[in-house]
Design an enzyme around this catalytic site. Structure first.
Site, PDB file in Angstrom:
ATOM      1  N   GLU A   1      -1.866  -9.188  12.255  1.00  0.00           N
ATOM      2  CA  GLU A   1      -1.619  -8.532  11.631  1.00  0.00           C
ATOM      3  C   GLU A   1      -0.331  -7.884  11.224  1.00  0.00           C
ATOM      4  OE1 GLU A   1      -3.876  -4.467   9.968  1.00  0.00           O
ATOM      5  OE2 GLU A   1      -3.461  -5.762   8.589  1.00  0.00           O
TER       6      GLU A   1
ATOM      7  N   ASP B   1       0.490  -1.202  -0.032  1.00  0.00           N
ATOM      8  CA  ASP B   1       0.233   0.177   0.074  1.00  0.00           C
ATOM      9  C   ASP B   1       0.341   1.082  -0.505  1.00  0.00           C
ATOM     10  OD1 ASP B   1      -1.525  -1.876   0.137  1.00  0.00           O
ATOM     11  OD2 ASP B   1      -2.826  -1.010   1.993  1.00  0.00           O
TER      12      ASP B   1
END
Ligand SMILES: *[C@@H]1O[C@H](CO)[C@@H](O)[C@H](O)[C@H]1NC(C)=O
Length: 832
Positions: free
Chosen positions: A802, A578
């Protein structure tokens, strides 16, 4: 991870389009063009030419749009109906609803679904907190599968305030319709020895999506005895909720019952519907005890029509009682019972306990045989971590069915923003998920990492998953990176993120498990690869061609965010990384290092595969490409930044960008001196490592040494908790990308890339070369750091996360994250 919706905010870059505008039409844009002073042959010719050009463009756009949503014509990688009860009876039922705390469904476009809700009565004034779908912020947790073998049984623990729940299931094969199964739900007080024993309701439901028939059988007092039903796929079946007992199934306990039956309001609405039907007219009054009020569904069975929107039926039974207790819920398939399962005895009570115990025993043996953690000297706690990582990943596998939304590739960059999304054909997907609470659906580049773990345990499951993903290929060879299929999946994604763009790629990580299959040589894997080859080839060719860069053998991710004044560095969602910093000023001159390495890996895997399968034509095309992409000189020429001493992206770039407060707009990007110019991008981090991560460097390469030094330097990538995504020395380190956009791939430690790095260190540590000893040493140190931290965080929080902080190691982002963080198991097993 290319998950735009992670940031909970309106998406400025993605525009404000809504799904309501979905239409199938081509773009009806008409040029203003020739205004009609009639007369003059020349003008007529001009008009005609213009019209032809316009209609030509329209036809082209229409053609592109059609192809974007047309499935690829290559034969399917999996046989037709391979998910059905006849072809794969053992996998027909499963916990394929990863976003609910506990539920099962069939692998079918029109499934029968079962699920559990629960609530502690009287804990809060008003409506009790009804638990059903996994949420980040509902206060439940930790939770997760202690055991799950991906096939026949599982045991999960859930902590919910004062309650400790255990949900177990076991399947028993038999007959032609997917066999029988039993559930046991046990609720105990969280703290042992507590005198307060809460009153708890469990809600067991079954819901159908259209074709199925459910027939509740009622006792005289209006109480439900069992539910019988029939569907084409399941044949005749019966579901029974057994009377509650003390934990484990010995002494009977007194329970109060309620039931509700209506048409199916739509799967995303089940929780709300149950909440709205709860009322306070009920008393739990066991003999010899004092009565207690509770919120319950209606007391007796009565059909409630929910209006024309309802398809199928929804039947939910509530049992309310004092903890501790167990309740069992049993599904019996008619053909399995007739075929011999009846003679084996009902799978409840002590027999259920026995069967579960033997599954646990078998799981433990198989786990050690497969991963050898004990033999490798990992502690009992680390062994549990490994087992939980595997179980959570397998328990997260879902089966989805539905239509995605696609923005066709217009051939002109950025202009797809003006198109209307169109519906992809209905497709099934059998896939792991990154996170049951936050990302409970399929993500393309995550899945390659998931299947690396899964295939070690059960290669059949990996063939199923990869085969399903390849089934999503469109006529051009594109696969959407995020699969939001079906109402339940859609309900959890903001509208602006539902759409997948057919011009955008994503790292082809599915080639990692394919590579492993190729090297393993299992005949069933090879037979699968033979069927899958045309699709793998088409997928790779699309990537290689559509993301071609400005010069030969360079590549560029399409779909970077436009340069908005509010963004420090426009994101590159297709890359999966990202907000990893790229060239400051997006342009067509960019060359992306990570993408080039992914393509090189793809060419290597595909050409080896083509050779092994005897696909002469494809091999003749792929082998030279693979060889050119592996040439060190070209890699150097395109990506070695002499002045930086590392491999890098190339583009129109300046380091002199900053976010500065500019009321009233808020923060805006300010570009200082030096102005952007074409150069290598100074952003030291994961991207710089890619030629090493994907093992594209020769062990004797002069570039290996500098990369290893960079990696091992704590001023740059090395942290005590693993390799950080961006060097601590980078000006972008831990920087927000905008006011609303916290850093994501700008320093935090991610397990997928650490796994690749460990694999590469292990690889170079075993090959003769000037850096062999250094690589081996770094491998051991990095592995110890990563394992220690993930274990420590698991011990402290009960979750896999995560990402992990490079500063103090703490788990960050969403949880549970039992997608690629489960790679911790392979790291412990040193299996790369
Ligand atoms: C780089 O970006 C700047 C600012 O957008 C632009 O003015 C310049 O022409 C670009 N340079 C090249 C070589 O593309």
């Amino acid at each position: 991870m290319a998950r735009g919706e992670r940031r909970r905010r309106p998406a400025p870059a993605e525009g404000q389009r809504t799904v309501e505008r979905v239409s199938r039409g081509g773009p009806g844009r008409q040029g203003g063009g020739a205004r009609g002073t009639a007369g003059g042959a020349a003008l007529a010719v001009v008009v005609l030419a213009l019209a032809l050009a316009l209609s030509g463009r329209w036809v082209l756009a229409w053609y592109r749009a059609r192809r974007a949503v047309t499935l690829h014509s290559a034969p399917p990688a999996l046989p037709p109906d391979s998910s059905g009860p006849a072809a794969a009876p053992d996998l027909f039922w499963g916990t394929y609803r990863p976003h609910v705390y506990f539920g099962m469904k069939t692998r079918s476009p029109k499934p029968l679904l079962t699920g559990l809700m629960w609530a502690q009565q009287g804990a809060t004034p008003g409506t009790p907190r009804l638990r059903h779908t996994c949420e980040q912020g509902d206060g439940v947790g930790p939770y997760g599968w202690e055991f799950h073998d991906g096939l026949s049984f599982g045991r999960q623990h859930i902590q919910d305030g004062a309650l400790w729940l255990t949900t177990e299931f076991v399947k028993r094969p038999g007959g032609q319709h997917g066999g029988d199964w039993s559930w046991r739900v046990t609720v105990e007080p969280q703290a042992s020895g507590t005198s307060f024993l809460p009153l708890v309701s469990l809600f067991f439901y079954v819901v159908t999506d259209g074709q199925e028939v459910l027939r509740p059988e009622v006792e005289t007092k209006g109480q439900l005895k069992f539910i019988s039903g029939h569907t084409n796929e399941l044949g005749d079946f019966r579901l029974t909720l057994l009377p509650p007992t003390s934990p484990g199934g010995a002494a009977p306990k007194y329970g109060s019952y309620n039931v509700f039956w209506s048409s199916n309001p739509g799967l995303p609405l089940l929780t709300d519907m149950v909440k709205s039907r709860l009322n306070s007219w009920f008393q739990h009054w066991p003999p010899g005890a004092s009565p207690e009020r509770y919120l319950g569904l209606p007391g007796s069975l009565k059909w409630e029509e929910r209006g024309p929107s309802g398809h199928g039926q929804f039947l939910i039974q509530q049992v309310t009682l004092k903890v501790p207790f167990s309740v069992e819920f049993v599904f019996k398939s008619g053909s399995a019972q007739a075929g011999g399962n009846r003679a084996l005895g009902q799978l409840t009570g002590s027999l259920l306990t026995q069967v579960l115990d033997s599954h646990v025993e078998a799981f433990r043996k198989r786990f050690e045989k497969t991963f050898q953690l004990k033999e490798k000297g990992l502690s009992p706690g680390e062994q549990v971590l490994g087992q939980v990582a595997l179980s959570g990943l397998l328990g997260g596998i879902g089966y989805f069915y539905g239509q995605g939304l696609v923005l066709p590739d217009t051939g002109v960059e950025g202009s797809e923003q003006k198109e209307d999304p169109i519906l992809f054909p209905p497709v099934p997907l059998f896939s792991g998920v990154p996170s049951r609470s936050f990302f409970p659906r399929g993500f393309l580049w995550d899945e390659g990492f998931h299947q690396l773990v899964v295939q070690r345990w059960d290669p059949f499951l990996t063939r199923e998953a990869v085969g399903h993903w390849l089934g999503l290929l469109n006529a051009d060879g594109w696969i959407g990176r995020e699969q939001i299929l079906g109402d339940e999946a859609r309900a959890r994604v903001p509208p602006e993120f539902l759409v997948q763009r057919a011009a955008h790629a994503n790292p082809p990580t599915l080639l990692l498990p394919v590579w492993h299959m190729l090297e393993g040589g299992d005949p069933a894997d090879l037979a699968f690869l033979r069927r899958a080859f045309p699709r793998l080839h088409a997928w790779f060719s699309w990537l290689h061609q559509s993301q071609a860069g400005p010069v030969p053998l360079s590549y560029r991710w399409r779909g970077r965010d436009p340069a908005l004044p509010t963004l420090l560095n426009p994101k590159t969602l297709p890359s999966g990384l990202d907000d990893y910093p790229r060239a400051s000023h997006p342009s067509a001159t960019e060359r992306h290092l990570d993408l080039r390495c992914w393509v090189a890996l793809g060419a290597r895997v595909l050409s080896q595969l083509a050779e092994q399968l005897g696909e002469a034509e494809a091999a003749a095309e792929l082998s030279p490409l693979a060889a050119s992409l592996e040439e060190q000189e070209t890699l150097d020429k395109l990506h070695w930044a002499q002045e930086l001493g590392v491999f890098a992206d190339f583009g129109n770039h300046t380091k002199a960008v900053q976010l500065k407060p500019r009321p009233p707009q808020g923060q805006v990007r300010v570009v200082g001196q030096p102005q952007p110019r074409l150069q290598y991008v100074d952003a030291l981090g994961y991207v710089s490592l890619f030629p090493f991560l994907l093992r594209l460097l020769d062990p004797s390469s002069p570039r290996l040494g500098p990369l290893l030094s960079l990696l091992a330097d704590s001023r740059h990538l090395w942290s005590p908790f693993g390799l950080r995504s961006l060097a601590a020395s980078s000006p972008f380190y831990n920087q927000r990308n905008s006011e609303h956009d916290p850093p994501y791939w700008r320093g935090a430690v991610w397990l997928n890339i650490n796994y690749l790095a460990l694999g590469a260190l292990h690889y170079y540590g075993h090959l003769e070369g000037p850096h062999q000893a250094q690589a081996a040493k770094l491998h051991n140190e990095l592995r110890a750091n990563v394992v220690k931290n993930v274990w420590r965080q698991y011990e402290a929080t009960g979750f896999l996360w995560e990402q992990y902080s490079d500063q103090d190691g703490r788990g960050m982002g969403c949880r549970p994250f039992q997608g690629w963080t489960s790679l911790i198991l392979l790291i412990m097993a040193e299996d790369y």
